[in-house]
Design a protein around this motif. Structure first.
Motif, short mmCIF file in Angstrom:
data_model
loop_
_atom_site.label_atom_id
_atom_site.label_comp_id
_atom_site.label_asym_id
_atom_site.label_seq_id
_atom_site.Cartn_x
_atom_site.Cartn_y
_atom_site.Cartn_z
N GLY A 1 0.89 -1.21 -0.13
CA GLY A 1 0.03 0.19 0.00
C GLY A 1 0.77 1.31 -0.05
O GLY A 1 0.56 2.24 -0.52
N LEU A 2 2.04 1.28 0.97
CA LEU A 2 2.80 2.40 0.78
C LEU A 2 3.43 2.64 -0.46
O LEU A 2 3.61 3.79 -0.95
CB LEU A 2 3.68 2.00 1.96
N MET A 3 3.99 1.60 -1.09
CA MET A 3 4.85 1.51 -2.46
C MET A 3 3.59 2.15 -3.46
O MET A 3 4.13 2.98 -4.17
CB MET A 3 5.25 0.09 -2.85
N PHE A 4 2.58 1.43 -3.53
CA PHE A 4 1.66 2.06 -4.45
C PHE A 4 1.11 3.74 -4.33
O PHE A 4 0.95 4.14 -5.20
CB PHE A 4 0.20 1.15 -4.37
N TRP B 1 -6.30 4.03 -5.97
CA TRP B 1 -7.44 3.74 -5.37
C TRP B 1 -7.14 2.29 -4.89
O TRP B 1 -7.49 2.05 -3.50
CB TRP B 1 -8.43 3.48 -6.45
N VAL B 2 -6.15 1.36 -5.42
CA VAL B 2 -5.61 0.21 -4.87
C VAL B 2 -4.92 0.29 -3.50
O VAL B 2 -5.14 -0.35 -2.76
CB VAL B 2 -4.99 -0.55 -6.15
N SER B 3 -4.31 1.48 -3.63
CA SER B 3 -3.55 1.67 -2.26
C SER B 3 -4.39 2.27 -1.09
O SER B 3 -4.06 1.71 -0.03
CB SER B 3 -2.28 2.85 -2.46
N ALA B 4 -5.59 2.79 -1.44
CA ALA B 4 -6.25 3.16 -0.41
C ALA B 4 -7.01 1.83 0.17
O ALA B 4 -7.15 1.56 1.45
CB ALA B 4 -7.49 4.01 -0.70
N SER C 1 -2.75 13.04 -0.27
CA SER C 1 -1.83 12.25 -0.74
C SER C 1 -0.64 11.90 0.05
O SER C 1 -0.02 10.80 0.48
CB SER C 1 -1.58 12.09 -2.34
N ILE C 2 -0.01 13.26 0.22
CA ILE C 2 1.30 13.12 1.10
C ILE C 2 0.82 12.80 2.40
O ILE C 2 1.80 11.94 3.10
CB ILE C 2 1.83 14.44 0.84
N ILE C 3 -0.12 13.20 3.10
CA ILE C 3 -0.50 12.87 4.43
C ILE C 3 -0.61 11.40 4.66
O ILE C 3 -0.15 10.70 5.51
CB ILE C 3 -1.83 13.52 4.75
N ALA C 4 -1.38 10.85 3.48
CA ALA C 4 -1.56 9.26 3.43
C ALA C 4 -0.25 8.66 3.30
O ALA C 4 -0.02 7.42 4.06
CB ALA C 4 -2.52 8.89 2.32
N VAL C 5 0.76 9.05 2.62
CA VAL C 5 2.15 8.30 2.43
C VAL C 5 2.67 8.42 4.03
O VAL C 5 3.34 7.47 4.55
CB VAL C 5 2.89 8.99 1.61
N LEU C 6 2.48 9.65 4.60
CA LEU C 6 3.20 9.78 5.91
C LEU C 6 2.63 8.68 6.64
O LEU C 6 3.40 8.08 7.67
CB LEU C 6 3.27 11.12 6.60
#
Length: 165
Positions: A15-18, A137-140, A62-67
């Motif tokens: 998920g992090l990579m995607f 969407w797949v990463s979410a 998106s940046i917040i999601a990565v963090l």
């Protein structure tokens, strides 16, 4: 629940990579015309480009999601090494961070989707979402699964008691 923790670590890493790939690539939206084609992403490259508000919202969430995903995966890794982390609390922190990452990415994707969905069609230009968009969407979904698996690892793990003192 070593199986849940291991699966959470695998799914969280994916998920992090995607999420990182989706954030950094420019194939969110494609347009194909009679003689030319073009694609765009979250990071416009032209000097005169005016960035719309929905792009800023998508970038930020998106940046917040990565963090959050990075925090989740880090705590899952730490929870696998008992000498570095207190027993039982790694999956709980990872659960919270993974759900926060999933919600952040879902907000980013929903904002982007709703803005492009309302665009009026042009008769000679075919527009469609591209692979970076779908990777978002797949990463979410993967981050949501990471939260569920981390919660399973936390609920099924050993509880501290007199034996651990």
């Amino acid at each position: 629940m070593e199986l849940c923790r291991s699966l959470a670590l695998l799914v969280g890493s994916l998920g992090l990579m995607f999420c990182l790939i989706a954030l950094s690539t420019d194939f969110w939206f494609e347009a194909v015309g009679p003689t030319h084609s073009a694609h765009s992403g979250l990071w416009p490259t032209g000097h005169g480009d005016i960035i719309s508000g929905y792009i800023h919202v998508t970038q930020t969430f998106s940046i917040i999601a990565v963090l959050w995903a990075l925090v989740s995966v880090s705590f899952l890794v730490l929870s696998c090494i008992p000498s570095l982390f207190r027993l039982g609390h790694g999956p709980l922190v990872s659960t919270t961070a993974a759900f926060a990452a999933a919600i952040s990415m879902a907000v980013a994707m929903a904002v982007y989707t709703s803005e492009w969905w309302d665009q009026p069609p042009h008769p000679q230009i075919q527009t469609f979402f591209s692979w970076s968009f779908y990777l978002g969407w797949v990463s979410a979904i993967l981050l949501l699964c990471t939260g569920a698996l981390s919660l399973g690892a936390h609920c099924g793990g050993p509880r501290p008691g007199y034996e651990t003192l």
